[in-house]
Design an enzyme around this catalytic site. Structure first.
Site, PDB file in Angstrom:
ATOM      1  N   SER A  26       2.918   6.663   4.476  1.00 29.52           N
ATOM      2  CA  SER A  26       1.647   6.152   4.986  1.00 29.52           C
ATOM      3  C   SER A  26       1.655   4.628   4.900  1.00 29.52           C
ATOM      4  CB  SER A  26       0.471   6.763   4.199  1.00 29.52           C
ATOM      5  OG  SER A  26      -0.763   6.392   4.784  1.00 29.52           O
ATOM      6  N   THR A  27       0.751   4.030   4.150  1.00 29.88           N
ATOM      7  CA  THR A  27       0.656   2.577   4.058  1.00 29.88           C
ATOM      8  C   THR A  27       1.976   1.966   3.599  1.00 29.88           C
ATOM      9  OG1 THR A  27      -1.654   2.870   3.408  1.00 29.88           O
ATOM     10  CG2 THR A  27      -0.697   0.681   3.101  1.00 29.88           C
ATOM     11  N   HIS A  53       1.606   8.423   8.715  1.00 26.94           N
ATOM     12  CA  HIS A  53       0.198   8.319   9.094  1.00 26.94           C
ATOM     13  C   HIS A  53       0.026   7.124  10.020  1.00 26.94           C
ATOM     14  CE1 HIS A  53      -0.775  10.322   4.954  1.00 26.94           C
ATOM     15  NE2 HIS A  53      -0.266  11.178   5.839  1.00 26.94           N
ATOM     16  N   MET A 146      -1.144   5.651   0.576  1.00 23.95           N
ATOM     17  CA  MET A 146      -2.361   5.972  -0.162  1.00 23.95           C
ATOM     18  C   MET A 146      -2.603   7.478  -0.142  1.00 23.95           C
ATOM     19  SD  MET A 146      -5.136   2.993   0.694  1.00 23.95           S
ATOM     20  CE  MET A 146      -5.123   3.232   2.469  1.00 23.95           C
ATOM     21  N   ASP A 149      -1.192  13.044   0.234  1.00 22.63           N
ATOM     22  CA  ASP A 149      -0.583  13.908   1.249  1.00 22.63           C
ATOM     23  C   ASP A 149       0.857  14.220   0.863  1.00 22.63           C
ATOM     24  OD1 ASP A 149      -0.228  15.385   3.554  1.00 22.63           O
ATOM     25  OD2 ASP A 149       0.221  13.640   4.807  1.00 22.63           O
TER      26      ASP A 149
END
Length: 204
Positions: A26-27, A53, A146, A149
């Site tokens: 993600s991030t 993401h 973050m 998941d």
């Protein structure tokens, strides 16, 4: 040389070498994925699925950039894609990516189920779908990001398949949320630097 493909109708399941890599990020993921995948040789004998993401319309561009930088063949996943060794399939923004088995192959199915963990695509759906696959072993890689998941999906998957779980070390993460969630869980895992992950992928 990169292989062409993605929509073959039939493929012997044994061609998949009975293993698959699934990466959740993600991030901070785009640069991390680029650094990781660009070091993996193009003759890798198993496929890689990536759930990053990312909003709709951006994943196609990102897949294209990865394809330019990697020896592996990288594409944005589409429903009906046949999962081939040495290929990377990036989950499409705004859709969830599942794997389903046919008598001769493993295919990708994009679904429009609700957001989960606040994201779409969500890696949990992908990991869970592999519980009914023909792969005997799944290498689960959780990178910077973050939230949590990946943890729920891998926990479920590990009840049905042999899993090997690698998480990115805290020092190199932009955000340690997703790897940290695995670290806090009861799942057996290894904490690795990106360089160590590359070496382990090469040795699969």
């Amino acid at each position: 040389m990169k292989k062409e493909g993605g929509r073959a109708i039939e493929q012997n399941l044994s061609d998949n070498h009975n293993s698959i890599i699934v990466i959740a990020s993600s991030t901070g993921g785009p640069s991390t994925l680029t650094n990781l995948l660009s070091e993996v040789p193009g003759d890798l004998k198993i496929p890689i699925l990536v759930v990053q993401h990312m909003p709709e319309k951006y994943t196609a561009l990102f897949a294209g950039r990865l394809n330019d930088k990697c020896e592996l063949s990288v594409k944005e996943a589409e429903t009906g894609d046949c999962i081939l060794p040495g290929h990377v399939y990036l989950a499409k923004g705004g859709k969830h990516m599942r794997v389903y088995k046919t008598p001769a192959s493993h295919l990708i199915l994009l679904t429009d189920e609700p957001f989960r963990e606040g994201v779409k695509p969500c890696a949990n759906y992908t990991y869970e779908s592999l519980a009914g696959s023909g792969y005997s072993k799944v290498y689960c890689i959780v990178l910077t990001g973050m939230g949590c998941d990946g943890t729920e999906g891998i926990t479920y998957l590990s009840e049905f398949k042999e899993t090997e779980i690698w998480i990115q070390d805290k020092e190199s993460c932009v955000v340690y949320g997703m790897p940290g969630s695995i670290a806090k869980s009861k799942l057996k895992h290894e904490t690795l630097s990106l360089k160590q992950m590359v070496e382990k992928i090469k040795n699969i």
